[in-house]
Scaffold this motif. Structure first.
Motif, PDB file in Angstrom:
ATOM      1  N   ASP A 114       0.820  -1.333   0.018  1.00 29.00           N
ATOM      2  CA  ASP A 114      -0.030   0.053  -0.063  1.00 29.00           C
ATOM      3  C   ASP A 114       0.787   1.414  -0.004  1.00 29.00           C
ATOM      4  O   ASP A 114       1.886   1.016   0.472  1.00 29.00           O
ATOM      5  N   LYS A 115       0.232   2.458  -0.492  1.00 20.44           N
ATOM      6  CA  LYS A 115       1.030   3.602  -0.719  1.00 20.44           C
ATOM      7  C   LYS A 115       0.490   4.800   0.302  1.00 20.44           C
ATOM      8  O   LYS A 115       0.893   6.014   0.137  1.00 20.44           O
ATOM      9  N   SER A 116      -0.419   4.516   1.086  1.00 13.37           N
ATOM     10  CA  SER A 116      -0.900   5.176   2.042  1.00 13.37           C
ATOM     11  C   SER A 116       0.173   5.390   3.274  1.00 13.37           C
ATOM     12  O   SER A 116       1.326   4.942   3.147  1.00 13.37           O
ATOM     13  N   PHE A 117      -0.044   5.921   4.460  1.00 12.47           N
ATOM     14  CA  PHE A 117       0.766   5.819   5.574  1.00 12.47           C
ATOM     15  C   PHE A 117       0.591   4.763   6.443  1.00 12.47           C
ATOM     16  O   PHE A 117       1.167   3.566   6.890  1.00 12.47           O
ATOM     17  N   ILE A 118      -0.875   4.472   6.726  1.00 12.57           N
ATOM     18  CA  ILE A 118      -1.412   3.257   7.666  1.00 12.57           C
ATOM     19  C   ILE A 118      -2.650   2.873   6.845  1.00 12.57           C
ATOM     20  O   ILE A 118      -3.621   3.753   6.588  1.00 12.57           O
ATOM     21  N   THR A 119      -2.986   1.703   6.662  1.00 11.97           N
ATOM     22  CA  THR A 119      -4.153   1.284   6.136  1.00 11.97           C
ATOM     23  C   THR A 119      -5.205   0.402   6.995  1.00 11.97           C
ATOM     24  O   THR A 119      -4.408  -0.480   7.778  1.00 11.97           O
ATOM     25  N   ILE A 120      -6.220   0.682   7.180  1.00  8.17           N
ATOM     26  CA  ILE A 120      -7.134  -0.175   8.169  1.00  8.17           C
ATOM     27  C   ILE A 120      -8.264  -0.548   7.347  1.00  8.17           C
ATOM     28  O   ILE A 120      -9.136   0.038   6.766  1.00  8.17           O
ATOM     29  N   THR A 155       2.780   0.403   5.257  1.00  8.81           N
ATOM     30  CA  THR A 155       2.667   0.697   3.978  1.00  8.81           C
ATOM     31  C   THR A 155       4.045   1.037   3.577  1.00  8.81           C
ATOM     32  O   THR A 155       4.976   1.264   4.382  1.00  8.81           O
ATOM     33  N   ASP A 156       4.448   1.505   2.469  1.00  6.82           N
ATOM     34  CA  ASP A 156       5.678   1.842   1.871  1.00  6.82           C
ATOM     35  C   ASP A 156       6.040   3.032   2.403  1.00  6.82           C
ATOM     36  O   ASP A 156       7.110   3.252   2.950  1.00  6.82           O
ATOM     37  N   PRO A 157       5.282   4.163   2.761  1.00  6.82           N
ATOM     38  CA  PRO A 157       5.678   5.373   3.260  1.00  6.82           C
ATOM     39  C   PRO A 157       6.019   5.204   4.765  1.00  6.82           C
ATOM     40  O   PRO A 157       6.912   5.903   5.181  1.00  6.82           O
ATOM     41  N   MET A 182       7.083   2.382   6.212  1.00  2.00           N
ATOM     42  CA  MET A 182       8.276   1.776   6.007  1.00  2.00           C
ATOM     43  C   MET A 182       9.400   2.783   6.128  1.00  2.00           C
ATOM     44  O   MET A 182      10.270   2.667   6.650  1.00  2.00           O
ATOM     45  N   ALA A 183       9.265   3.834   4.950  1.00  2.57           N
ATOM     46  CA  ALA A 183      10.156   4.603   4.998  1.00  2.57           C
ATOM     47  C   ALA A 183      10.445   5.551   6.075  1.00  2.57           C
ATOM     48  O   ALA A 183      11.709   5.979   6.426  1.00  2.57           O
ATOM     49  N   TRP A 184       9.546   5.843   6.513  1.00  2.52           N
ATOM     50  CA  TRP A 184       9.658   7.048   7.936  1.00  2.52           C
ATOM     51  C   TRP A 184      10.151   6.281   8.908  1.00  2.52           C
ATOM     52  O   TRP A 184      10.949   6.813   9.454  1.00  2.52           O
ATOM     53  N   SER A 185       9.897   4.901   9.131  1.00  4.01           N
ATOM     54  CA  SER A 185      10.555   4.143  10.301  1.00  4.01           C
ATOM     55  C   SER A 185      12.184   3.779   9.697  1.00  4.01           C
ATOM     56  O   SER A 185      12.572   3.032  10.656  1.00  4.01           O
ATOM     57  N   ASN A 186      12.733   4.251   8.748  1.00  4.62           N
ATOM     58  CA  ASN A 186      13.955   3.840   8.237  1.00  4.62           C
ATOM     59  C   ASN A 186      14.059   2.325   8.083  1.00  4.62           C
ATOM     60  O   ASN A 186      15.134   1.528   8.467  1.00  4.62           O
ATOM     61  N   GLY A 187      13.215   1.537   7.822  1.00  3.42           N
ATOM     62  CA  GLY A 187      13.052   0.551   7.385  1.00  3.42           C
ATOM     63  C   GLY A 187      12.886  -0.555   8.388  1.00  3.42           C
ATOM     64  O   GLY A 187      12.838  -1.809   8.181  1.00  3.42           O
ATOM     65  N   ARG A 188      12.681  -0.038   9.733  1.00  7.47           N
ATOM     66  CA  ARG A 188      12.171  -0.939  10.972  1.00  7.47           C
ATOM     67  C   ARG A 188      10.788  -1.501  10.507  1.00  7.47           C
ATOM     68  O   ARG A 188      10.741  -2.814  10.784  1.00  7.47           O
ATOM     69  N   VAL A 189       9.993  -0.852  10.128  1.00  7.73           N
ATOM     70  CA  VAL A 189       8.356  -1.634   9.971  1.00  7.73           C
ATOM     71  C   VAL A 189       8.463  -2.005   8.511  1.00  7.73           C
ATOM     72  O   VAL A 189       8.855  -1.494   7.665  1.00  7.73           O
ATOM     73  N   LYS A 190       7.809  -3.199   8.558  1.00  7.93           N
ATOM     74  CA  LYS A 190       7.545  -4.055   7.211  1.00  7.93           C
ATOM     75  C   LYS A 190       6.345  -3.464   6.306  1.00  7.93           C
ATOM     76  O   LYS A 190       5.343  -3.247   6.926  1.00  7.93           O
ATOM     77  N   SER A 191       6.546  -3.392   4.952  1.00  7.44           N
ATOM     78  CA  SER A 191       5.396  -3.034   4.192  1.00  7.44           C
ATOM     79  C   SER A 191       4.790  -4.419   3.584  1.00  7.44           C
ATOM     80  O   SER A 191       5.476  -4.949   2.741  1.00  7.44           O
TER      81      SER A 191
END
Length: 310
Positions: free
Chosen positions: A187-193, A226-228, A230-239
């Motif tokens: 996904d390309k949002s910030f968080i998806t619910i 999501t991808d954004p 993941m980017a905000w977290s510097n790769g810590r969070v998985k998309s």
């Protein structure tokens, strides 16, 4: 010997949580671990009652029964925000979008496009649902900020968030049709619910090769990073990569609340050090969406790496 057990998403209870309490802190850790390991989790969230959920999905059935020419009035200058109908490579799918769905006036504007004489029940139902689900999104985001000890950035970040509700219908596949409802993507949002009616179809890739068919608990939602994010977290969070596969004879109705940040997303300085060098440059969220919309070759996280990867 390989396990024959079906992989499952973590299940986290998100009800009756107050910041600062032991249950809040414990849940913060569970949420962040789930997003790092799986990129998603099942949120049990009874704030959306059975009655509201039934009214909401009944309203979606009514909405998608409208003539195509009426649904096509749902337009937007933002990519993927307006009506999308079935196409040869995606014959089972159609969607409509309600921008700023947490604003009653904006929901009512959408309803008046679909029903020129108005539809107050639809407007109230959609607005109530979107508002409650946005509270869940806000809670998840706050928990991650707290877990990463970047809570000082939370308020300014939160002030720039917008919400878009995308409602979808996946028709049951005919014998001569593909049963692919939505191709594998991130996904390309910030968080998806994501919420749905009683018909399953969502599958999430766990690890590199195990597809988990998501069995929704009553009054639950799937939270997807999501991808954004993941980017905000510097790769810590998985998309996580996910798709929709339609089996059976019933139509599937689902709704996703997408959060977007107006302006620039950048990695908090606290998440960058010698062991964790910056992986992504600051980027404009809506410009990234526009970039992706012009070339959907990379449906997964490769798109954001091309756009702003270091």
């Amino acid at each position: 010997m390989a396990s024959l057990l079906q992989p499952k998403l973590p299940v986290i209870n998100m009800d009756d949580l107050k910041p600062g309490t032991e249950s809040w802190i414990s849940t913060c850790n569970k949420v962040t671990r789930a997003l790092e390991e799986y990129g998603c989790f099942m949120a049990v969230y009874e704030s959306v009652s059975k009655e509201l959920k039934k009214d909401f999905f009944d309203s979606l059935e009514t909405l998608f029964k409208l003539p195509v020419e009426t649904k096509m009035k749902n337009t937007s200058d933002k990519p993927f925000h307006g009506y999308m109908g079935p196409i040869p490579i995606r014959p089972l799918y159609q969607s409509m979008g309600i921008d700023q769905a947490t604003s009653f006036d904006d929901v009512e504007h959408f309803a008046n496009l679909m029903w020129p004489s108005g539809n107050q029940h639809f407007s109230k139902t959609i607005h109530s649902y979107a508002s409650l689900v946005s509270e869940l999104e806000n809670m998840v985001r706050r928990m991650v900020f707290q877990s990463y000890v970047v809570e000082k950035h939370y308020e300014s970040f939160n002030d720039s968030m917008t919400y878009h509700l995308k409602v979808m219908k996946y028709s049951a596949a005919k014998p001569d049709e593909t049963n692919l409802g939505a191709a594998t993507h991130t996904d390309k949002s910030f968080i998806t619910i994501l919420g749905q009616n009683q018909v399953n179809g969502l599958e999430v890739l766990i690890g590199d090769d195990k597809w988990a068919t998501v069995e929704f608990h009553p009054l639950s939602f799937v939270v997807l990073a999501t991808d954004p994010f993941m980017a905000w977290s510097n790769g810590r969070v998985k998309s996580p990569r996910h798709r929709v596969i339609m089996n059976g004879q019933e139509d599937r109705y689902s709704a996703v609340l997408f959060s977007y940040k107006k302006g620039i997303i950048q990695i908090p300085e606290e998440l960058v050090d010698q062991e964790h060098p910056s992986k992504f440059k600051p980027f404009d969220h809506y410009k990234f969406l526009d970039f992706f919309s012009k070339d959907e070759i990379y449906l997964d996280e490769k798109a954001i790496k091309l756009f702003c990867g270091v």
